[in-house]
Design a protein around this motif. Structure first.
Motif, PDB file in Angstrom:
ATOM      1  N   LEU A   6       0.838  -1.196   0.000  1.00  0.00           N
ATOM      2  CA  LEU A   6       0.000   0.000   0.000  1.00  0.00           C
ATOM      3  C   LEU A   6       0.874   1.248   0.000  1.00  0.00           C
ATOM      4  O   LEU A   6       1.955   1.262   0.596  1.00  0.00           O
ATOM      5  CB  LEU A   6      -0.905   0.002   1.235  1.00  0.00           C
ATOM      6  CG  LEU A   6      -1.933  -1.158   1.331  1.00  0.00           C
ATOM      7  CD1 LEU A   6      -2.664  -1.082   2.671  1.00  0.00           C
ATOM      8  CD2 LEU A   6      -2.908  -1.105   0.172  1.00  0.00           C
ATOM      9  N   VAL A   7       0.364   2.285  -0.647  1.00  0.00           N
ATOM     10  CA  VAL A   7       1.123   3.535  -0.710  1.00  0.00           C
ATOM     11  C   VAL A   7       1.400   4.067   0.689  1.00  0.00           C
ATOM     12  O   VAL A   7       2.500   4.548   0.983  1.00  0.00           O
ATOM     13  CB  VAL A   7       0.364   4.579  -1.553  1.00  0.00           C
ATOM     14  CG1 VAL A   7       1.072   5.932  -1.487  1.00  0.00           C
ATOM     15  CG2 VAL A   7       0.257   4.117  -3.004  1.00  0.00           C
ATOM     16  N   LYS A   8       0.425   3.936   1.575  1.00  0.00           N
ATOM     17  CA  LYS A   8       0.616   4.463   2.928  1.00  0.00           C
ATOM     18  C   LYS A   8       1.720   3.696   3.672  1.00  0.00           C
ATOM     19  O   LYS A   8       2.440   4.281   4.494  1.00  0.00           O
ATOM     20  CB  LYS A   8      -0.687   4.419   3.713  1.00  0.00           C
ATOM     21  CG  LYS A   8      -1.214   3.022   4.004  1.00  0.00           C
ATOM     22  CD  LYS A   8      -2.474   3.081   4.857  1.00  0.00           C
ATOM     23  CE  LYS A   8      -2.998   1.672   5.191  1.00  0.00           C
ATOM     24  NZ  LYS A   8      -4.216   1.727   6.025  1.00  0.00           N
ATOM     25  N   ASP A   9       1.858   2.385   3.365  1.00  0.00           N
ATOM     26  CA  ASP A   9       2.912   1.616   4.025  1.00  0.00           C
ATOM     27  C   ASP A   9       4.283   2.028   3.521  1.00  0.00           C
ATOM     28  O   ASP A   9       5.253   2.114   4.287  1.00  0.00           O
ATOM     29  CB  ASP A   9       2.694   0.131   3.778  1.00  0.00           C
ATOM     30  CG  ASP A   9       1.455  -0.410   4.468  1.00  0.00           C
ATOM     31  OD1 ASP A   9       0.892  -1.406   3.989  1.00  0.00           O
ATOM     32  OD2 ASP A   9       1.052   0.165   5.503  1.00  0.00           O
ATOM     33  N   ILE A  10       4.384   2.284   2.215  1.00  0.00           N
ATOM     34  CA  ILE A  10       5.657   2.755   1.666  1.00  0.00           C
ATOM     35  C   ILE A  10       5.992   4.125   2.228  1.00  0.00           C
ATOM     36  O   ILE A  10       7.148   4.401   2.594  1.00  0.00           O
ATOM     37  CB  ILE A  10       5.600   2.788   0.129  1.00  0.00           C
ATOM     38  CG1 ILE A  10       5.311   1.399  -0.436  1.00  0.00           C
ATOM     39  CG2 ILE A  10       6.902   3.341  -0.453  1.00  0.00           C
ATOM     40  CD1 ILE A  10       5.022   1.388  -1.922  1.00  0.00           C
ATOM     41  N   ALA A  11       5.007   4.976   2.313  1.00  0.00           N
ATOM     42  CA  ALA A  11       5.230   6.318   2.862  1.00  0.00           C
ATOM     43  C   ALA A  11       5.710   6.256   4.303  1.00  0.00           C
ATOM     44  O   ALA A  11       6.625   6.977   4.713  1.00  0.00           O
ATOM     45  CB  ALA A  11       3.938   7.137   2.751  1.00  0.00           C
TER      46      ALA A  11
END
Length: 342
Positions: A6-11
């Motif tokens: 997920l993008v939020k996990d990468i962020a």
């Protein structure tokens, strides 16, 4: 950029905003190169973490194949069963194939059967002969890791070796015996279970070299092919004592120590110093009783952990195993027996 996170996990992993990560992932301009590199690094780290999660909780079925006396294989079985608990939630289920003696062709047939049946890894203590090395090569070519234990097969493409520096062990034995006699003449009975095992050969090489270089007044009489079994080893010892009345010390490379001591007693001969290998139950009793003077010990449980890590690595762990890590050789007397064995 292909990824499964997920993008939020990468962020979160990169310490950046969701908008910045989304811009990089979708190839939009306006982001510094350094920031892009941080996002790439964050994804790699998440991939590593995911690999670790996948390994945890997995079940590995491994086959342990050994030609060795029962007293040693009992110790090996205990080590594998106890150390497997330290790797939970990863589960190791061991299948033991032990025999006191096996012909090389029997070992080859067993290795081939295991390969055809399938396994997550093979742990092997076997003679260093070409046909066994070829069988190991077939396993490795099939994607099955082979880890040699205690005695190596250096000419085979095995995944790893787990065990002690056997040459250093032999050199240590020579030092202990040489210093005991302080330049006086002596003859040491060196007992091997079989000359086919590379580990025992390495011990014998280190022992002979050190005596030759540092203690030239000490001679060696070697016996072999008793396979660590009491009856055969005792008979070989009795014959050596009869033929060489000057024997007054023992370096037991291959075991059978009760039989060796019984042969000395039957011949009414004195052993001034006795150096043995391995802290199995029988050797512990002899050490406590003062029948043997030193035991050269290495941590078999540490070797088992090396085995498990090597197999996990080949089956998808975070990193490949590093260089060979040989177990340290310890000199054990009745006064420094490891607490776990008292």
């Amino acid at each position: 950029m292909a990824h499964e996170f997920l993008v939020k996990d990468i962020a979160f992993q990169a310490g950046l905003s969701i908008a910045t990560v989304d811009r990089v992932l979708n190839g939009r301009p306006g982001v510094r190169k350094q920031t892009e590199l941080r996002i790439h690094a964050a994804i790699r780290e998440l991939e590593k973490q995911q690999a670790g999660i996948e390994v945890q909780g997995r079940k590995f079925g491994i086959d342990i194949i050994m030609e060795a006396p029962d007293r040693f294989t009992d110790t090996v079985r205990d080590a594998f069963e106890s150390e497997s608990l330290t790797f939970l939630p990863t589960i190791f289920r061991s299948r033991f194939h032990f025999a006191e003696t096996m012909r090389p062709q029997e070992i080859v047939q067993l290795l081939d059967r295991v390969r055809l049946r399938g396994t997550d890894g093979v742990v092997l203590k076997a003679p260093d002969v070409p046909e066994i090395s070829a069988a190991v090569a077939r396993l490795e070519q099939s994607g099955i890791p082979v880890v040699t234990l205690v005695t190596d097969l250096p000419n085979a493409p095995r995944t790893a070796y787990a065990g002690a520096d056997n040459r250093a062990a032999g050199e240590t034995a020579a030092y202990l015996i040489g210093e005991r006699f302080s330049g006086e003449p002596a003859i040491v009975l060196a007992t091997l279970s079989s000359s086919r095992f590379r580990g025992e050969e390495e011990r014998e090489i280190g022992f002979r070299r050190t005596l030759r270089n540092r203690y030239p007044s000490i001679g060696i009489v070697e016996i072999s092919e008793g396979f660590g079994r009491d009856e055969a080893t005792g008979a070989l010892t009795a014959e050596a004592l009869s033929n060489h009345p000057g024997i007054n010390a023992v370096y037991s490379i291959g075991g059978g120590n009760r039989a060796v001591l019984a042969a000395f007693a039957a011949a009414d001969r004195t052993c001034a110093i006795y150096v043995a290998h391995d802290l199995d139950a029988g050797n512990l009793d002899l050490l406590r009783a003062g029948k043997i003077h030193f035991v050269l010990h290495h941590d078999l449980k540490a070797d088992v952990r090396t085995v498990f890590r090597a197999i996990i690595s080949r089956r998808g762990a975070l990193a490949a195993p590093g260089g060979a890590r040989l177990s340290a050789v310890e000199v054990i007397t009745p006064y420094n027996i490891p607490l776990s064995l008292r």
